[in-house]
Design a protein around this motif. Sequence first.
Motif, PDB file in Angstrom:
ATOM      1  N   GLY A  89       0.781  -1.230   0.000  1.00 47.88           N
ATOM      2  CA  GLY A  89       0.000   0.000   0.000  1.00 47.88           C
ATOM      3  C   GLY A  89       0.813   1.281   0.000  1.00 47.88           C
ATOM      4  N   PRO A  90       1.799   1.445   0.911  1.00 48.97           N
ATOM      5  CA  PRO A  90       2.584   2.685   0.925  1.00 48.97           C
ATOM      6  C   PRO A  90       3.344   2.924  -0.378  1.00 48.97           C
ATOM      7  N   ARG A  91       3.748   1.882  -1.053  1.00 49.61           N
ATOM      8  CA  ARG A  91       4.464   2.054  -2.319  1.00 49.61           C
ATOM      9  C   ARG A  91       3.511   2.576  -3.396  1.00 49.61           C
ATOM     10  N   TYR A  92       2.268   2.083  -3.378  1.00 46.56           N
ATOM     11  CA  TYR A  92       1.269   2.617  -4.303  1.00 46.56           C
ATOM     12  C   TYR A  92       1.021   4.089  -4.018  1.00 46.56           C
ATOM     13  N   ASP A  93       0.891   4.443  -2.742  1.00 44.75           N
ATOM     14  CA  ASP A  93       0.652   5.838  -2.373  1.00 44.75           C
ATOM     15  C   ASP A  93       1.764   6.740  -2.897  1.00 44.75           C
ATOM     16  N   ALA A  94       3.006   6.310  -2.712  1.00 43.28           N
ATOM     17  CA  ALA A  94       4.145   7.119  -3.146  1.00 43.28           C
ATOM     18  C   ALA A  94       4.187   7.255  -4.665  1.00 43.28           C
ATOM     19  N   ALA A  95       3.851   6.172  -5.365  1.00 42.06           N
ATOM     20  CA  ALA A  95       3.862   6.220  -6.826  1.00 42.06           C
ATOM     21  C   ALA A  95       2.762   7.129  -7.357  1.00 42.06           C
ATOM     22  N   VAL A  96       1.578   7.059  -6.773  1.00 46.04           N
ATOM     23  CA  VAL A  96       0.480   7.939  -7.190  1.00 46.04           C
ATOM     24  C   VAL A  96       0.864   9.396  -6.987  1.00 46.04           C
ATOM     25  N   ALA A  97       1.593   9.699  -5.932  1.00 48.14           N
ATOM     26  CA  ALA A  97       1.997  11.078  -5.661  1.00 48.14           C
ATOM     27  C   ALA A  97       2.851  11.657  -6.780  1.00 48.14           C
ATOM     28  N   THR A  98       3.583  10.810  -7.510  1.00 48.63           N
ATOM     29  CA  THR A  98       4.440  11.315  -8.582  1.00 48.63           C
ATOM     30  C   THR A  98       3.631  11.825  -9.773  1.00 48.63           C
ATOM     31  N   LEU A  99       2.350  11.509  -9.837  1.00 48.77           N
ATOM     32  CA  LEU A  99       1.514  11.993 -10.938  1.00 48.77           C
ATOM     33  C   LEU A  99       1.241  13.487 -10.820  1.00 48.77           C
ATOM     34  N   GLY A 100       1.355  14.039  -9.622  1.00 53.49           N
ATOM     35  CA  GLY A 100       1.090  15.456  -9.440  1.00 53.49           C
ATOM     36  C   GLY A 100      -0.356  15.838  -9.685  1.00 53.49           C
ATOM     37  N   LEU A 101      -1.276  14.982  -9.336  1.00 53.55           N
ATOM     38  CA  LEU A 101      -2.696  15.247  -9.571  1.00 53.55           C
ATOM     39  C   LEU A 101      -3.200  16.395  -8.714  1.00 53.55           C
ATOM     40  N   LEU A 102      -4.165  17.130  -9.263  1.00 52.20           N
ATOM     41  CA  LEU A 102      -4.789  18.243  -8.571  1.00 52.20           C
ATOM     42  C   LEU A 102      -6.263  17.946  -8.328  1.00 52.20           C
ATOM     43  N   PRO A 103      -6.865  18.587  -7.335  1.00 52.58           N
ATOM     44  CA  PRO A 103      -8.308  18.407  -7.122  1.00 52.58           C
ATOM     45  C   PRO A 103      -9.087  18.701  -8.410  1.00 52.58           C
ATOM     46  N   GLY A 104     -10.044  17.836  -8.712  1.00 57.07           N
ATOM     47  CA  GLY A 104     -10.822  17.975  -9.934  1.00 57.07           C
ATOM     48  C   GLY A 104     -10.193  17.321 -11.147  1.00 57.07           C
ATOM     49  N   GLY A 105      -9.031  16.681 -10.981  1.00 55.90           N
ATOM     50  CA  GLY A 105      -8.352  16.049 -12.104  1.00 55.90           C
ATOM     51  C   GLY A 105      -9.049  14.795 -12.594  1.00 55.90           C
ATOM     52  N   ARG A 106      -8.599  14.339 -13.760  1.00 57.97           N
ATOM     53  CA  ARG A 106      -9.189  13.168 -14.406  1.00 57.97           C
ATOM     54  C   ARG A 106      -8.079  12.137 -14.631  1.00 57.97           C
ATOM     55  N   VAL A 107      -8.203  10.974 -13.998  1.00 59.52           N
ATOM     56  CA  VAL A 107      -7.111  10.004 -14.023  1.00 59.52           C
ATOM     57  C   VAL A 107      -7.642   8.613 -14.324  1.00 59.52           C
ATOM     58  N   LEU A 108      -6.856   7.871 -15.100  1.00 58.44           N
ATOM     59  CA  LEU A 108      -7.159   6.485 -15.452  1.00 58.44           C
ATOM     60  C   LEU A 108      -6.203   5.560 -14.734  1.00 58.44           C
ATOM     61  N   ASP A 109      -6.739   4.531 -14.085  1.00 55.85           N
ATOM     62  CA  ASP A 109      -5.938   3.421 -13.576  1.00 55.85           C
ATOM     63  C   ASP A 109      -6.047   2.316 -14.610  1.00 55.85           C
ATOM     64  N   ALA A 110      -5.017   2.185 -15.437  1.00 56.39           N
ATOM     65  CA  ALA A 110      -5.028   1.257 -16.570  1.00 56.39           C
ATOM     66  C   ALA A 110      -4.552  -0.116 -16.117  1.00 56.39           C
ATOM     67  N   GLY A 111      -5.421  -1.113 -16.220  1.00 59.28           N
ATOM     68  CA  GLY A 111      -5.123  -2.414 -15.652  1.00 59.28           C
ATOM     69  C   GLY A 111      -5.227  -2.343 -14.146  1.00 59.28           C
ATOM     70  N   CYS A 112      -6.368  -1.859 -13.662  1.00 57.30           N
ATOM     71  CA  CYS A 112      -6.508  -1.522 -12.235  1.00 57.30           C
ATOM     72  C   CYS A 112      -6.524  -2.734 -11.324  1.00 57.30           C
ATOM     73  N   GLY A 113      -6.779  -3.933 -11.856  1.00 50.51           N
ATOM     74  CA  GLY A 113      -6.792  -5.120 -11.018  1.00 50.51           C
ATOM     75  C   GLY A 113      -7.787  -5.005  -9.886  1.00 50.51           C
ATOM     76  N   THR A 114      -7.355  -5.314  -8.683  1.00 47.64           N
ATOM     77  CA  THR A 114      -8.244  -5.275  -7.522  1.00 47.64           C
ATOM     78  C   THR A 114      -8.390  -3.871  -6.937  1.00 47.64           C
ATOM     79  N   GLY A 115      -7.794  -2.887  -7.573  1.00 44.12           N
ATOM     80  CA  GLY A 115      -8.044  -1.504  -7.199  1.00 44.12           C
ATOM     81  C   GLY A 115      -7.148  -0.925  -6.131  1.00 44.12           C
ATOM     82  N   ARG A 116      -5.945  -1.432  -6.008  1.00 43.15           N
ATOM     83  CA  ARG A 116      -5.074  -0.935  -4.940  1.00 43.15           C
ATOM     84  C   ARG A 116      -4.738   0.551  -5.076  1.00 43.15           C
ATOM     85  N   ALA A 117      -4.662   1.046  -6.291  1.00 40.17           N
ATOM     86  CA  ALA A 117      -4.327   2.452  -6.483  1.00 40.17           C
ATOM     87  C   ALA A 117      -5.547   3.363  -6.413  1.00 40.17           C
ATOM     88  N   LEU A 118      -6.743   2.813  -6.413  1.00 39.73           N
ATOM     89  CA  LEU A 118      -7.939   3.653  -6.504  1.00 39.73           C
ATOM     90  C   LEU A 118      -8.101   4.607  -5.315  1.00 39.73           C
TER      91      LEU A 118
END
Length: 219
Positions: A47-76
């Motif tokens: 889990g913490p590794r997913y959190d850190a990786a998602v942070a590198t996207l630099g997403l902002l509130p209201g953004g639009r993001v795709l989890d491609a090959g989301c599997g069981t949804g750990r990054a959601l």
Amino acid sequence: MPPSPSPAPGAPDPAGRDAQHSAELARTRAFFASRAAGWDAKFPDDGPRYDAAVATLGLLPGGRVLDAGCGTGRALPPLRAAVGPDGLVLGVDVTPEMLHEAGAHHPGTAALLLADCARLPLPDAALDAVFAAGLISHLDDPDRALRELARVTRPGAVLALFHPVGRSALAARHGRALTPDDLRAEPNLRPLLTATGWHLDRYTDTDDQYLARAVRTAG
């Protein structure tokens, strides 16, 4: 009716390419369908590794993001936290059983869609970012899929190709050696990304993380 002519030697064969792609999708579905229910229990500390990786996207509130090959949804959950209640989180996978687990584990977190990442039912330039955990290793035609991900993202959008362990650790886990043709190796991945509409601007490959971050180029 006469048979369709065969492609000239060396010419593209769309029918053959599509048949091979369909066969690979079927193998991928079969592999993950039988493993979906127990998938998260196999890797409880990621889990913490997913959190850190998602942070590198630099997403902002209201953004639009795709989890491609989301599997069981750990990054959601971290993706939703990053874009907030007004943002769009879309989870796409080719395996119905994986999407079922994602919906059961993270209800209301994302819109979930059964779809092929190489043929997304999305308009051009619809997204601000793409997160893809473990996806590239399961693509039979990476060029095609990366071009499709470029199509559905705006210029300047960010792509994160992620795995919670690096290439060497993953190879050791599966009892195999790394080979020079490994697509995830930087010398192989960089030109592929460049050719498909992306600029690789960060590359990390350690025992506890693989992350290739790329930015969508203009045009």
